[in-house]
Write a protein that holds these residues in place. Structure first.
Motif, PDB file in Angstrom:
ATOM      1  N   ARG A 324       0.820  -1.207   0.000  1.00  0.00           N
ATOM      2  CA  ARG A 324       0.000   0.000   0.000  1.00  0.00           C
ATOM      3  C   ARG A 324       0.861   1.268   0.000  1.00  0.00           C
ATOM      4  O   ARG A 324       0.595   2.212  -0.750  1.00  0.00           O
ATOM      5  CB  ARG A 324      -0.902  -0.011   1.235  1.00  0.00           C
ATOM      6  CG  ARG A 324      -1.925   1.121   1.264  1.00  0.00           C
ATOM      7  CD  ARG A 324      -2.747   1.055   2.539  1.00  0.00           C
ATOM      8  NE  ARG A 324      -1.928   1.307   3.702  1.00  0.00           N
ATOM      9  CZ  ARG A 324      -1.620   2.535   4.143  1.00  0.00           C
ATOM     10  NH1 ARG A 324      -2.052   3.602   3.496  1.00  0.00           N
ATOM     11  NH2 ARG A 324      -0.876   2.683   5.219  1.00  0.00           N
ATOM     12  N   LYS A 325       1.929   1.257   0.833  1.00  0.00           N
ATOM     13  CA  LYS A 325       2.821   2.421   0.850  1.00  0.00           C
ATOM     14  C   LYS A 325       3.547   2.586  -0.475  1.00  0.00           C
ATOM     15  O   LYS A 325       3.766   3.707  -0.947  1.00  0.00           O
ATOM     16  CB  LYS A 325       3.824   2.275   1.992  1.00  0.00           C
ATOM     17  CG  LYS A 325       3.193   2.398   3.377  1.00  0.00           C
ATOM     18  CD  LYS A 325       4.248   2.316   4.464  1.00  0.00           C
ATOM     19  CE  LYS A 325       3.641   2.480   5.842  1.00  0.00           C
ATOM     20  NZ  LYS A 325       4.657   2.401   6.922  1.00  0.00           N
ATOM     21  N   ALA A 326       3.936   1.441  -1.091  1.00  0.00           N
ATOM     22  CA  ALA A 326       4.604   1.525  -2.399  1.00  0.00           C
ATOM     23  C   ALA A 326       3.663   2.100  -3.446  1.00  0.00           C
ATOM     24  O   ALA A 326       4.075   2.906  -4.296  1.00  0.00           O
ATOM     25  CB  ALA A 326       5.095   0.142  -2.810  1.00  0.00           C
ATOM     26  N   ARG A 329       3.462   5.789  -2.873  1.00  0.00           N
ATOM     27  CA  ARG A 329       4.657   6.480  -3.374  1.00  0.00           C
ATOM     28  C   ARG A 329       4.664   6.529  -4.903  1.00  0.00           C
ATOM     29  O   ARG A 329       5.068   7.541  -5.486  1.00  0.00           O
ATOM     30  CB  ARG A 329       5.912   5.760  -2.864  1.00  0.00           C
ATOM     31  CG  ARG A 329       6.218   6.019  -1.412  1.00  0.00           C
ATOM     32  CD  ARG A 329       7.657   5.621  -1.086  1.00  0.00           C
ATOM     33  NE  ARG A 329       7.903   4.224  -1.402  1.00  0.00           N
ATOM     34  CZ  ARG A 329       7.682   3.218  -0.566  1.00  0.00           C
ATOM     35  NH1 ARG A 329       7.207   3.469   0.647  1.00  0.00           N
ATOM     36  NH2 ARG A 329       7.934   1.971  -0.916  1.00  0.00           N
ATOM     37  N   GLU A 330       4.234   5.462  -5.512  1.00  0.00           N
ATOM     38  CA  GLU A 330       4.188   5.457  -6.978  1.00  0.00           C
ATOM     39  C   GLU A 330       3.202   6.497  -7.497  1.00  0.00           C
ATOM     40  O   GLU A 330       3.480   7.214  -8.466  1.00  0.00           O
ATOM     41  CB  GLU A 330       3.795   4.054  -7.458  1.00  0.00           C
ATOM     42  CG  GLU A 330       3.734   3.908  -8.963  1.00  0.00           C
ATOM     43  CD  GLU A 330       5.091   4.103  -9.621  1.00  0.00           C
ATOM     44  OE1 GLU A 330       5.116   4.520 -10.798  1.00  0.00           O
ATOM     45  OE2 GLU A 330       6.121   3.856  -8.966  1.00  0.00           O
ATOM     46  N   LYS A 331       2.066   6.576  -6.822  1.00  0.00           N
ATOM     47  CA  LYS A 331       1.073   7.560  -7.233  1.00  0.00           C
ATOM     48  C   LYS A 331       1.594   8.979  -7.041  1.00  0.00           C
ATOM     49  O   LYS A 331       1.412   9.853  -7.909  1.00  0.00           O
ATOM     50  CB  LYS A 331      -0.203   7.342  -6.422  1.00  0.00           C
ATOM     51  CG  LYS A 331      -1.369   8.213  -6.861  1.00  0.00           C
ATOM     52  CD  LYS A 331      -2.617   7.863  -6.068  1.00  0.00           C
ATOM     53  CE  LYS A 331      -3.796   8.730  -6.510  1.00  0.00           C
ATOM     54  NZ  LYS A 331      -5.030   8.392  -5.734  1.00  0.00           N
ATOM     55  N   GLN A 332       2.245   9.203  -5.901  1.00  0.00           N
ATOM     56  CA  GLN A 332       2.818  10.532  -5.666  1.00  0.00           C
ATOM     57  C   GLN A 332       3.915  10.847  -6.672  1.00  0.00           C
ATOM     58  O   GLN A 332       4.022  11.972  -7.167  1.00  0.00           O
ATOM     59  CB  GLN A 332       3.366  10.604  -4.242  1.00  0.00           C
ATOM     60  CG  GLN A 332       2.292  10.567  -3.160  1.00  0.00           C
ATOM     61  CD  GLN A 332       2.881  10.534  -1.769  1.00  0.00           C
ATOM     62  OE1 GLN A 332       4.078  10.306  -1.611  1.00  0.00           O
ATOM     63  NE2 GLN A 332       2.046  10.732  -0.750  1.00  0.00           N
ATOM     64  N   ARG A 481      13.566  -1.508 -11.224  1.00  0.00           N
ATOM     65  CA  ARG A 481      12.754  -1.678 -10.025  1.00  0.00           C
ATOM     66  C   ARG A 481      11.339  -2.109 -10.370  1.00  0.00           C
ATOM     67  O   ARG A 481      10.743  -2.944  -9.678  1.00  0.00           O
ATOM     68  CB  ARG A 481      12.720  -0.369  -9.233  1.00  0.00           C
ATOM     69  CG  ARG A 481      12.053  -0.497  -7.859  1.00  0.00           C
ATOM     70  CD  ARG A 481      11.927   0.831  -7.182  1.00  0.00           C
ATOM     71  NE  ARG A 481      10.954   1.675  -7.846  1.00  0.00           N
ATOM     72  CZ  ARG A 481       9.642   1.587  -7.638  1.00  0.00           C
ATOM     73  NH1 ARG A 481       9.156   0.703  -6.798  1.00  0.00           N
ATOM     74  NH2 ARG A 481       8.815   2.389  -8.271  1.00  0.00           N
ATOM     75  N   ARG A 482      10.793  -1.576 -11.439  1.00  0.00           N
ATOM     76  CA  ARG A 482       9.437  -1.948 -11.830  1.00  0.00           C
ATOM     77  C   ARG A 482       9.376  -3.399 -12.316  1.00  0.00           C
ATOM     78  O   ARG A 482       8.382  -4.085 -12.098  1.00  0.00           O
ATOM     79  CB  ARG A 482       8.938  -1.010 -12.914  1.00  0.00           C
ATOM     80  CG  ARG A 482       8.684   0.420 -12.424  1.00  0.00           C
ATOM     81  CD  ARG A 482       8.228   1.306 -13.550  1.00  0.00           C
ATOM     82  NE  ARG A 482       7.994   2.680 -13.098  1.00  0.00           N
ATOM     83  CZ  ARG A 482       7.637   3.670 -13.898  1.00  0.00           C
ATOM     84  NH1 ARG A 482       7.471   3.431 -15.196  1.00  0.00           N
ATOM     85  NH2 ARG A 482       7.444   4.881 -13.419  1.00  0.00           N
ATOM     86  N   GLU A 595      13.719   6.138  -0.192  1.00  0.00           N
ATOM     87  CA  GLU A 595      12.542   6.337  -1.029  1.00  0.00           C
ATOM     88  C   GLU A 595      11.746   5.053  -1.230  1.00  0.00           C
ATOM     89  O   GLU A 595      10.516   5.070  -1.222  1.00  0.00           O
ATOM     90  CB  GLU A 595      12.956   6.901  -2.391  1.00  0.00           C
ATOM     91  CG  GLU A 595      13.535   8.309  -2.334  1.00  0.00           C
ATOM     92  CD  GLU A 595      14.012   8.776  -3.695  1.00  0.00           C
ATOM     93  OE1 GLU A 595      13.885   7.984  -4.662  1.00  0.00           O
ATOM     94  OE2 GLU A 595      14.506   9.905  -3.790  1.00  0.00           O
ATOM     95  N   ILE A 596      12.457   3.928  -1.398  1.00  0.00           N
ATOM     96  CA  ILE A 596      11.772   2.692  -1.813  1.00  0.00           C
ATOM     97  C   ILE A 596      11.580   1.697  -0.683  1.00  0.00           C
ATOM     98  O   ILE A 596      10.798   0.758  -0.817  1.00  0.00           O
ATOM     99  CB  ILE A 596      12.551   2.010  -2.965  1.00  0.00           C
ATOM    100  CG1 ILE A 596      13.933   1.552  -2.467  1.00  0.00           C
ATOM    101  CG2 ILE A 596      12.672   2.933  -4.153  1.00  0.00           C
ATOM    102  CD1 ILE A 596      14.727   0.797  -3.504  1.00  0.00           C
ATOM    103  N   ASP A 597      12.296   1.872   0.452  1.00  0.00           N
ATOM    104  CA  ASP A 597      12.219   0.902   1.541  1.00  0.00           C
ATOM    105  C   ASP A 597      11.755   1.594   2.812  1.00  0.00           C
ATOM    106  O   ASP A 597      12.509   2.353   3.435  1.00  0.00           O
ATOM    107  CB  ASP A 597      13.583   0.239   1.763  1.00  0.00           C
ATOM    108  CG  ASP A 597      13.512  -0.889   2.784  1.00  0.00           C
ATOM    109  OD1 ASP A 597      12.380  -1.235   3.187  1.00  0.00           O
ATOM    110  OD2 ASP A 597      14.573  -1.424   3.161  1.00  0.00           O
ATOM    111  N   PRO A 598      10.502   1.360   3.241  1.00  0.00           N
ATOM    112  CA  PRO A 598      10.023   2.030   4.470  1.00  0.00           C
ATOM    113  C   PRO A 598      10.681   1.508   5.737  1.00  0.00           C
ATOM    114  O   PRO A 598      10.665   2.184   6.761  1.00  0.00           O
ATOM    115  CB  PRO A 598       8.514   1.726   4.465  1.00  0.00           C
ATOM    116  CG  PRO A 598       8.377   0.482   3.653  1.00  0.00           C
ATOM    117  CD  PRO A 598       9.455   0.545   2.615  1.00  0.00           C
TER     118      PRO A 598
END
Length: 762
Positions: A324-326, A329-332, A481-482, A595-598
């Motif tokens: 969900r957080k990823a 972040r992708e949407k942002q 990454r994608r 950025e990619i790892d919470p």
């Protein structure tokens, strides 16, 4: 609200009419009584007696002035009326700033109203002798007020206790204080331990011949009694008492649990001593018992659980939460990219319109006559055609950069640069022999400007290329990454760990030198700390300095000599450049992981990288809040028998009995047997469990075999001294043992030095 304490101007110290009594109430509704003394009122929870006027002036007042507690009451009674700690606090009221005198223990509920940081508790005693009579006056003022006195003086005789062999100066000051300040008609002094012995003798606990052993608050006394009277020539004293036991327990617990040292207050250590400490019959065997960790030692261990709140546990995020957080972040990121694209298109449109207007201006300029060009350009804000063309070139390059096109087309760029250079630097291609001296100076200046401008352009071009390369690299990494987010994340973590270890090793190498294992101690010299490039630079400097002193100095005559400066320059230190690049790479990877790892946590400098290392600061657990009181239970009271445990080179309680017998003026075996057959323990420390058995065992070891030894404890080791004094003062012949102010003035201190009451009438 906070209690307000008003001051008063009348007291015994100022010969006023009476004490003004006031009261104040705290937040809980509890009432605190106050009594003024000068400009400093008293504060106390002790209720004031109301039957003072019912007692005739012939009934004495009895005071047991101990170093720990102060007790006051009427002669003939079995219990003192007022009991409080023999200390004085003088804090300031936080609201009014007024100094307030608090006698006895300070109630915790009052701490929030007073500032106690500048004044601690003060006692009138030095060891067991009164020497601070100003503090003693505060205590007597308070005691008489709580007893109910309301006149300008005390019209009752007073019997007050003192220590054995009290110095005449202290006795004289006390008599002067009672006579001059309070107007007492008569005073009598008696030893507290003697009163306790006589009181217990009256009840059949001890005999006429015996020894009283009084381990008090600051000191311990041993006084022999013969035919019911104390023999002070045979008495002895050690400077060990209950105060030292409590202080030793407080120190041991503070050293054992340094993170809870604020919990071990004096009052708490006193409570722990009274509740848990005991005297070991055999100290050495008891210590071995705890060292071996037997079941018996475990049963004797006590635990004190401090309040502990478990820290909140950090639950790792679930896969759904991470996804969900990823997605967020992708949407942002997508929204930011759209905003950046819209901003870029808007900027392109602005620059495109600006370029069109500039080209239109050039077309208009072509139609203007040569003489009218300055006037035409003055309205547009440009000084010359060359400035206008330079602006068009800059706008064109910015537009191409914004569109992502190549910056310059070769042919057009070269033609434009040549034309601009010819206009801006006209003397560059002119031979020197055709120029005047002034023109030669201008030519040098133009060469310098051209070189500087070209350098700036090259640096800007290099910077733009790096930015493009960085952007291209970010795009490639984003595509990777994608494609496989998990594999990409693991790869980034591995890179982070590798670069972090490399940076840490280089910093460690710069600090401590080479880590090849040859130098185990870590003590390295200056040369071992230098890198290879730095050592080479030092060698070149040394060689150049050495060659300079040989013959003629020809350094610099050849071009090869100047290469030495380049080699010695710090800018050529490859190690430093590599270190800077590693730190930049570490910063890039750290930013990317954030950025990619919470769950990413950045390593601080100097933190261990291996998972098996123990952290420097350990999280406190429930076990850390459990205070274990084991060997301390009997180790602290042991100083009463072995004062050398705390550095006091004196004898213990058992040896004091033998020393007291040896000091008697006459040596009679029968008398010694009678003395050891009636040893009375009194004083607060006599309440410790095991004291009677340990003292009896110790005395038996120093006396001849077969000697009768009987150790008994007073009925009430704490109050028997006051009760004995009360019974003594209740006798009708008490005034014959007391002395008046007239006797004191006529006979002086020499008589007071020899003054001694007779206890046999008790």
């Amino acid at each position: 609200g906070a209690p307000y304490v008003s001051s008063s101007s009348s007291s015994f110290a100022h010969r006023g009419s009476r004490w003004p009594n006031q009261s104040m109430t705290d937040d809980d509704g509890d009432q605190f009584n106050t009594v003024g003394r000068g400009s400093m009122p008293f504060v106390s929870r002790i209720r004031r007696q109301t039957d003072y006027n019912t007692y005739p002036s012939s009934i004495p007042i009895v005071i047991d002035n101990g170093a720990s507690y102060f007790r006051i009451g009427w002669a003939g009674e079995t219990e003192p009326r007022v009991v409080f700690r023999n200390i004085v606090h003088r804090p300031r009221h936080k609201a009014t700033g007024e100094t307030v005198t608090i006698v006895g223990d300070m109630d915790p509920a009052m701490m929030k109203y007073f500032d106690c940081t500048r004044s601690g508790p003060r006692s009138p005693f030095d060891s067991n002798v009164v020497f601070q009579f100003e503090t003693m006056e505060y205590i007597l003022d308070f005691a008489f007020d709580r007893l109910g006195a309301n006149g300008s003086g005390i019209d009752h005789p007073i019997l007050i206790t003192e220590c054995a062999c009290n110095p005449v100066q202290s006795r004289s000051k006390m008599a002067e204080l009672l006579f001059e300040t309070y107007g007492v008609p008569a005073v009598a002094f008696g030893v507290d331990a003697a009163f306790s012995y006589k009181y217990n003798q009256l009840h059949g606990i001890c005999k006429k011949d015996g020894i009283v052993l009084c381990p008090g608050y600051n000191t311990t006394h041993a006084i022999p009694f013969v035919d019911g009277e104390p023999i002070y020539k045979g008495s002895c004293r050690t400077n060990i008492g209950g105060y030292h036991v409590t202080d030793y327990l407080k120190q041991l617990l503070s050293l054992k649990y340094p993170f809870h040292s604020s919990r071990f207050t004096w009052e708490k250590a006193e409570d722990l001593k009274l509740e848990h400490c005991y005297i070991a019959l055999d100290y050495a065997s008891e210590v071995r018992l705890f060292q071996e960790g037997t079941k018996e030692a475990e049963e004797k261990t006590r635990y004190w659980q401090l309040p502990w709140i478990p820290p909140p546990t950090e639950v790792p995020p679930s896969e759904e939460e991470i996804a969900r957080k990823a997605a967020i972040r992708e949407k942002q990121g997508q929204r930011l990219r759209e905003m950046a694209e819209a901003k870029r298109l808007s900027k392109i449109n602005e620059m495109d319109s600006e370029l069109s207007s500039l080209r239109f201006l050039v077309k208009q300029l072509d139609q203007v006559e040569e003489d009218d060009i300055p006037t035409f350009l003055s309205d547009t804000g440009y000084a010359s055609r060359r400035e206008l063309e330079s602006t068009i070139l800059k706008v064109t390059q910015s537009l191409r950069k914004a569109r992502g096109e190549p910056k310059n087309e070769p042919a057009e760029s070269e033609e434009n640069n040549d034309s601009l250079n010819n206009e801006k630097y006209p003397l560059m291609n002119v031979p020197d022999d055709m120029l005047t001296p002034e023109q030669l100076k201008d030519k040098k200046r133009q060469m310098f400007l051209k070189t500087t401008t070209e350098g700036r352009l090259r640096a800007r071009q290099k910077r733009n290329e790096e930015e493009l390369e960085k952007e291209r690299r970010n795009q490639v990494e984003e595509e990777r990454r994608r494609e496989n987010p998990e594999f990409y994340l693991e790869e980034m973590r591995a890179q982070y760990k590798e670069v972090l270890e490399r940076v840490g090793q280089k910093k460690l190498l710069k600090t401590n030198g080479s880590s090849n294992g040859n130098n185990k101690s870590g003590g390295v010299g200056r040369g071992e700390r230098l890198s290879a490039a730095q050592r080479e630079r030092m060698r070149l400097l040394t060689t150049a300095a050495f060659d300079r002193g040989k013959g003629e100095d020809t350094f610099g005559s050849r071009d090869e000599d100047w290469q030495l400066y380049k080699l010695m320059s710090k800018d050529n230190d490859d190690d430093d450049e590599q270190a800077d690049s590693d730190e930049a790479e570490l910063a890039r990877i750290t930013s990317r992981l954030q950025e990619i790892d919470p769950t990413f946590v950045q390593k601080v400098e100097g933190e261990s990288l291996t998972s098996g290392d123990v952290p420097r600061v350990r999280q406190l657990t429930e076990e850390d809040y459990k205070i274990v009181i084991g060997i301390e239970r009997f180790r602290c009271p042991e100083i009463l028998f072995h004062p050398n445990l705390i550095g006091v080179d004196q004898v213990g309680l058992d040896e004091m009995v033998g020393a007291s017998i040896r000091r008697l003026p006459h040596e009679e075996t029968e008398l010694e047997k009678r003395l050891t057959s009636s040893i009375l323990m009194t004083g607060g420390c006599s309440l410790l469990p095991g004291m009677k058995e340990r003292l009896e065992c110790g005395v038996r070891m120093i006396r001849p075999c077969g000697s009768p030894i009987d150790v008994v404890r007073a009925m009430d080791p704490v109050l028997d001294a006051w009760r004995g004094a009360s019974a003594f003062a209740a006798d009708l012949n008490f005034l014959k043992s007391a002395f008046t102010k007239m006797d004191y003035d006529e006979k002086g201190e020499d008589w007071l030095r020899k003054y001694q009451i007779r206890y046999n009438k008790l």
